[in-house]
Write a protein that holds these residues in place. Structure first.
Motif, PDB file in Angstrom:
ATOM      1  N   ASP A  75     -43.974 -70.568 -36.739  1.00 35.73           N
ATOM      2  CA  ASP A  75     -45.129 -71.677 -37.291  1.00 35.73           C
ATOM      3  C   ASP A  75     -45.109 -73.258 -37.098  1.00 35.73           C
ATOM      4  OD1 ASP A  75     -47.045 -73.269 -36.996  1.00 35.73           O
ATOM      5  OD2 ASP A  75     -48.217 -72.377 -39.220  1.00 35.73           O
ATOM      6  N   ALA A  76     -44.997 -73.840 -36.190  1.00 32.35           N
ATOM      7  CA  ALA A  76     -44.230 -75.179 -36.080  1.00 32.35           C
ATOM      8  C   ALA A  76     -44.532 -75.993 -36.935  1.00 32.35           C
ATOM      9  CB  ALA A  76     -43.789 -75.861 -35.004  1.00 32.35           C
ATOM     10  N   LYS A  77     -46.091 -76.199 -36.776  1.00 34.23           N
ATOM     11  CA  LYS A  77     -46.725 -76.998 -38.385  1.00 34.23           C
ATOM     12  C   LYS A  77     -46.190 -76.180 -39.722  1.00 34.23           C
ATOM     13  CE  LYS A  77     -51.086 -76.961 -36.307  1.00 34.23           C
ATOM     14  NZ  LYS A  77     -52.174 -76.612 -36.573  1.00 34.23           N
ATOM     15  N   THR A  78     -45.402 -75.355 -40.511  1.00 31.96           N
ATOM     16  CA  THR A  78     -44.414 -74.968 -41.435  1.00 31.96           C
ATOM     17  C   THR A  78     -43.023 -75.533 -41.097  1.00 31.96           C
ATOM     18  OG1 THR A  78     -44.041 -72.971 -40.826  1.00 31.96           O
ATOM     19  CG2 THR A  78     -45.908 -73.386 -41.648  1.00 31.96           C
ATOM     20  N   LYS A  79     -42.552 -76.241 -40.399  1.00 32.39           N
ATOM     21  CA  LYS A  79     -41.432 -76.275 -40.097  1.00 32.39           C
ATOM     22  C   LYS A  79     -40.304 -74.739 -39.838  1.00 32.39           C
ATOM     23  CE  LYS A  79     -41.365 -81.297 -41.525  1.00 32.39           C
ATOM     24  NZ  LYS A  79     -40.196 -81.987 -42.641  1.00 32.39           N
ATOM     25  N   PHE A  80     -40.919 -73.561 -38.959  1.00 34.20           N
ATOM     26  CA  PHE A  80     -40.158 -72.534 -39.359  1.00 34.20           C
ATOM     27  C   PHE A  80     -40.684 -71.628 -40.089  1.00 34.20           C
ATOM     28  CE2 PHE A  80     -39.035 -74.311 -35.232  1.00 34.20           C
ATOM     29  CZ  PHE A  80     -40.442 -74.412 -34.596  1.00 34.20           C
ATOM     30  N   GLU A  81     -40.903 -72.609 -41.685  1.00 37.73           N
ATOM     31  CA  GLU A  81     -40.740 -71.776 -42.665  1.00 37.73           C
ATOM     32  C   GLU A  81     -41.832 -70.667 -42.583  1.00 37.73           C
ATOM     33  OE1 GLU A  81     -38.600 -71.978 -45.041  1.00 37.73           O
ATOM     34  OE2 GLU A  81     -37.380 -74.056 -44.101  1.00 37.73           O
ATOM     35  N   SER A  82     -42.327 -69.956 -41.672  1.00 35.89           N
ATOM     36  CA  SER A  82     -43.037 -69.170 -41.991  1.00 35.89           C
ATOM     37  C   SER A  82     -42.157 -67.830 -41.497  1.00 35.89           C
ATOM     38  CB  SER A  82     -44.058 -69.161 -41.064  1.00 35.89           C
ATOM     39  OG  SER A  82     -43.782 -69.772 -39.422  1.00 35.89           O
ATOM     40  N   ALA A  83     -40.825 -67.772 -40.751  1.00 39.43           N
ATOM     41  CA  ALA A  83     -40.328 -66.777 -40.638  1.00 39.43           C
ATOM     42  C   ALA A  83     -39.564 -65.887 -41.379  1.00 39.43           C
ATOM     43  CB  ALA A  83     -39.052 -67.502 -39.145  1.00 39.43           C
ATOM     44  N   GLY A  84     -40.183 -66.461 -42.882  1.00 43.22           N
ATOM     45  CA  GLY A  84     -39.162 -66.080 -44.058  1.00 43.22           C
ATOM     46  C   GLY A  84     -37.628 -66.612 -44.603  1.00 43.22           C
ATOM     47  N   GLY A  85     -37.278 -65.593 -45.349  1.00 44.47           N
ATOM     48  CA  GLY A  85     -35.686 -65.785 -45.131  1.00 44.47           C
ATOM     49  C   GLY A  85     -35.531 -64.812 -43.995  1.00 44.47           C
ATOM     50  N   SER A 142     -40.025 -59.757 -36.454  1.00 46.53           N
ATOM     51  CA  SER A 142     -38.800 -60.428 -36.630  1.00 46.53           C
ATOM     52  C   SER A 142     -39.160 -61.825 -36.472  1.00 46.53           C
ATOM     53  CB  SER A 142     -37.868 -59.666 -36.454  1.00 46.53           C
ATOM     54  OG  SER A 142     -37.343 -58.669 -37.087  1.00 46.53           O
ATOM     55  N   SER A 143     -38.098 -62.627 -36.201  1.00 47.81           N
ATOM     56  CA  SER A 143     -38.117 -63.997 -34.889  1.00 47.81           C
ATOM     57  C   SER A 143     -36.546 -64.485 -35.265  1.00 47.81           C
ATOM     58  CB  SER A 143     -38.839 -65.082 -35.552  1.00 47.81           C
ATOM     59  OG  SER A 143     -38.297 -65.337 -37.505  1.00 47.81           O
ATOM     60  N   ILE A 144     -35.742 -64.916 -34.541  1.00 52.50           N
ATOM     61  CA  ILE A 144     -34.799 -65.982 -34.198  1.00 52.50           C
ATOM     62  C   ILE A 144     -34.697 -67.022 -34.918  1.00 52.50           C
ATOM     63  CG2 ILE A 144     -34.974 -66.201 -31.714  1.00 52.50           C
ATOM     64  CD1 ILE A 144     -32.097 -65.473 -31.850  1.00 52.50           C
ATOM     65  N   VAL A 145     -34.409 -67.865 -35.664  1.00 49.90           N
ATOM     66  CA  VAL A 145     -34.424 -69.272 -35.758  1.00 49.90           C
ATOM     67  C   VAL A 145     -32.831 -70.088 -35.607  1.00 49.90           C
ATOM     68  CG1 VAL A 145     -34.212 -70.622 -37.854  1.00 49.90           C
ATOM     69  CG2 VAL A 145     -36.071 -68.413 -37.438  1.00 49.90           C
ATOM     70  N   ILE A 146     -33.250 -71.013 -35.040  1.00 46.86           N
ATOM     71  CA  ILE A 146     -31.885 -71.757 -34.661  1.00 46.86           C
ATOM     72  C   ILE A 146     -31.868 -73.379 -36.097  1.00 46.86           C
ATOM     73  CG2 ILE A 146     -30.748 -73.592 -33.646  1.00 46.86           C
ATOM     74  CD1 ILE A 146     -32.161 -71.615 -31.057  1.00 46.86           C
ATOM     75  N   HIS A 147     -31.136 -73.501 -36.356  1.00 45.72           N
ATOM     76  CA  HIS A 147     -30.662 -74.604 -37.496  1.00 45.72           C
ATOM     77  C   HIS A 147     -30.676 -75.851 -36.728  1.00 45.72           C
ATOM     78  CE1 HIS A 147     -32.236 -71.808 -40.350  1.00 45.72           C
ATOM     79  NE2 HIS A 147     -31.569 -71.126 -40.182  1.00 45.72           N
ATOM     80  N   ALA A 148     -30.443 -76.521 -37.226  1.00 46.60           N
ATOM     81  CA  ALA A 148     -29.862 -77.780 -36.949  1.00 46.60           C
ATOM     82  C   ALA A 148     -29.096 -78.347 -36.988  1.00 46.60           C
ATOM     83  CB  ALA A 148     -30.771 -79.014 -38.510  1.00 46.60           C
ATOM     84  N   THR A 149     -28.011 -77.508 -37.974  1.00 50.35           N
ATOM     85  CA  THR A 149     -26.184 -77.656 -38.507  1.00 50.35           C
ATOM     86  C   THR A 149     -25.472 -76.439 -38.401  1.00 50.35           C
ATOM     87  OG1 THR A 149     -26.782 -78.278 -40.571  1.00 50.35           O
ATOM     88  CG2 THR A 149     -26.809 -80.143 -39.176  1.00 50.35           C
ATOM     89  N   ALA A 150     -24.837 -75.990 -38.596  1.00 48.63           N
ATOM     90  CA  ALA A 150     -23.544 -75.223 -38.377  1.00 48.63           C
ATOM     91  C   ALA A 150     -23.970 -74.144 -40.428  1.00 48.63           C
ATOM     92  CB  ALA A 150     -21.879 -75.733 -38.643  1.00 48.63           C
ATOM     93  N   ASP A 151     -23.850 -73.178 -40.055  1.00 48.18           N
ATOM     94  CA  ASP A 151     -23.603 -72.148 -41.921  1.00 48.18           C
ATOM     95  C   ASP A 151     -22.449 -72.342 -41.944  1.00 48.18           C
ATOM     96  OD1 ASP A 151     -23.807 -69.928 -43.024  1.00 48.18           O
ATOM     97  OD2 ASP A 151     -24.958 -69.163 -41.546  1.00 48.18           O
TER      98      ASP A 151
END
Length: 172
Positions: A75-85, A142-151
């Motif tokens: 959910d983009a409205k949650t900034k994808f926090e809906s995808a959990g950990g 499950s989902s795949i998430v891309i983050h803003a910067t490097a892990d």
């Protein structure tokens, strides 16, 4: 005698068909924070994990943390926090540098080129598209998430990889 040969031939065909059965596959439509599609991910069961092929556009050039997350909801409205950990069917800390091992959903950083295009092939040996404890198709998906910067591969709980900038629900 013909019956025996016919039975043997049919049995051999059955074995060959079972060996030639296609590997389980899945896919994800990758959306950006504006809710619009910016790419795709293809998942193919391999002998020792899952091959993930990413084709994503419109990212900031440079390194991005890419993880499989525990919930199949983007959910983009949650900034994808809906995808959990991060996906972790067994209790683990985050990161490849952790002495106790990483989450099953932890993967290596991927890199967007100068035009913001990210194309990558990743093998994740800790997940499966089949049934079982490590399946990406558990009760909440499950989902795949891309983050803003490097892990950074060590900070808890998610590698200090910045906000979630893209997400895709993994579907059969």
């Amino acid at each position: 005698m013909r019956t025996i040969y016919l039975a043997l031939a049919l049995g051999a065909l059955g074995i060959a068909a079972a060996q030639a059965a296609p590997a389980p596959t899945a896919s994800a439509r990758i959306d950006g924070l504006d809710g619009k599609q910016i790419g795709t991910a293809k998942f193919t069961q391999a002998g020792h994990g899952v091959l993930i092929e990413l084709d994503v556009h419109g990212l900031k050039p440079g390194a991005h943390g890419v993880h499989i997350h525990a919930v199949g909801l983007c959910d983009a409205k949650t900034k994808f926090e809906s995808a959990g950990g991060h996906f972790s069917p067994t209790p683990k800390n985050h990161g490849f540098m952790d002495k106790h091992g990483a989450h099953a959903g932890d993967m290596t950083n991927q890199f967007a080129d100068a035009n913001g295009n990210l194309r990558a092939s990743i093998i994740n040996p800790n997940v499966t598209l089949r049934r079982g404890e490590r399946s990406l198709f558990d009760k909440d998906g499950s989902s795949i998430v891309i983050h803003a910067t490097a892990d950074d591969y060590r900070s808890q709980p998610a590698g200090n990889a910045g906000g979630r900038v893209a997400c895709g629900v993994i579907r059969h």
